[in-house]
Each structure stands twice: as C-alpha cells, then as structure tokens.
Motif scaffolding. Sequence first.
Motif, short mmCIF file in Angstrom:
data_model
loop_
_atom_site.label_atom_id
_atom_site.label_comp_id
_atom_site.label_asym_id
_atom_site.label_seq_id
_atom_site.Cartn_x
_atom_site.Cartn_y
_atom_site.Cartn_z
N UNK A 23 -4.45 -4.41 -1.95
CA UNK A 23 -3.56 -5.26 -1.15
C UNK A 23 -3.23 -4.63 0.20
N UNK A 24 -3.45 -3.33 0.35
CA UNK A 24 -3.20 -2.63 1.61
C UNK A 24 -4.46 -1.85 2.01
N UNK A 25 -4.65 -1.63 3.30
CA UNK A 25 -5.84 -0.88 3.72
C UNK A 25 -5.74 0.59 3.31
N UNK A 26 -6.89 1.24 3.19
CA UNK A 26 -6.87 2.66 2.78
C UNK A 26 -6.47 3.57 3.95
N UNK A 27 -6.08 4.77 3.58
CA UNK A 27 -5.83 5.82 4.56
C UNK A 27 -7.19 6.38 4.95
N UNK A 28 -7.53 6.33 6.22
CA UNK A 28 -8.84 6.75 6.70
C UNK A 28 -8.79 8.20 7.17
N UNK A 48 -12.53 3.81 12.92
CA UNK A 48 -11.09 3.66 13.14
C UNK A 48 -10.71 2.19 13.34
N UNK A 49 -11.59 1.41 13.94
CA UNK A 49 -11.28 0.01 14.19
C UNK A 49 -11.57 -0.89 13.00
N UNK A 50 -12.17 -0.36 11.95
CA UNK A 50 -12.39 -1.16 10.74
C UNK A 50 -11.09 -1.42 10.00
N UNK A 64 0.36 3.15 0.18
CA UNK A 64 -0.94 3.82 0.31
C UNK A 64 -1.46 4.11 -1.09
N UNK A 65 -2.46 3.35 -1.50
CA UNK A 65 -3.02 3.48 -2.85
C UNK A 65 -4.46 3.98 -2.84
N UNK A 82 -16.53 8.82 0.76
CA UNK A 82 -15.88 8.96 -0.55
C UNK A 82 -14.62 8.11 -0.53
N UNK A 83 -14.45 7.36 -1.59
CA UNK A 83 -13.33 6.45 -1.71
C UNK A 83 -12.48 6.90 -2.89
N UNK A 84 -11.23 7.26 -2.63
CA UNK A 84 -10.35 7.81 -3.67
C UNK A 84 -9.21 6.84 -3.97
N UNK A 85 -8.76 6.88 -5.20
CA UNK A 85 -7.57 6.16 -5.61
C UNK A 85 -6.42 7.16 -5.62
#
Length: 118
Positions: A23-28, A48-50, A64-65, A82-85
């Motif tokens: 529901x929220x964007x990830x921390x990049x 950064x613009x994604x 932040x999830x 890498x995509x983390x939860x």
Amino acid sequence: QYSLLRDVVSSLKRHRMHEQQFSHPPLLILSNFGLQQIQVKLMASTFQNLFPSINVHRVNLNTIRRCLLITYDPDTQLLELRHYSVKVVPVGVSKGLKKLLQEKFPNMSHLEDISELL
C-alpha cells in the motif's frame, strides 16, 4: 538472471505476504551510485524517480513495510536488486508485553492478575 515470485515464496520457510506491504512505496537504497560517470548518474536518477521521495522529518515509520536495495558493481557494470520485507518488533520487553504490543492476545486463563503477564 532473475527469480519468479512463486519460486521465492516456495523456498521460504515462513513467508510474510500481506496486502498492507504494497500500500506504500518501498524505502529505496542505492549503493555504489556515487561515481561521476554520466550513465551511473542517469541510472540513479531513474531509480529515484520510480518511487516518491520520502520526507525524513514527516514520514510515519509504520508505513515503511518494504525496502528495495539496488547495488551497482562498477567492475562488471551489473545491478543487483534485493527486495526486503520490513517487520517492526518490540525489543527489551517481556514476552507477554511483546505479544500485547504486536496485537496478539496471549492466553491469560492461568493468570490471576494482569501484572503477572507484564
């Protein structure tokens, strides 16, 4: 090289997938993008613009999830994603209080008073 989501989920012992994660964007987090080459700066700007920028003074940490880590290797010129939860857990409290804070209600039938749980 890539992995499909179903392959990643099937390899995990305990996977945590719920709708609130998306529901929220990830921390990049961008790693090794500080080089002065124009193509590296362009890649960093693209990533950064994604996602929308995060105001560190106003952000609610409970929103932040997820975390997306992108690492650039200048020798091979490859990107690693890498995509983390992210899971927030209380630290330094008793087991009973930790369950209450995580909204998991423990079995209190053997207790005479709430102070025994705390």
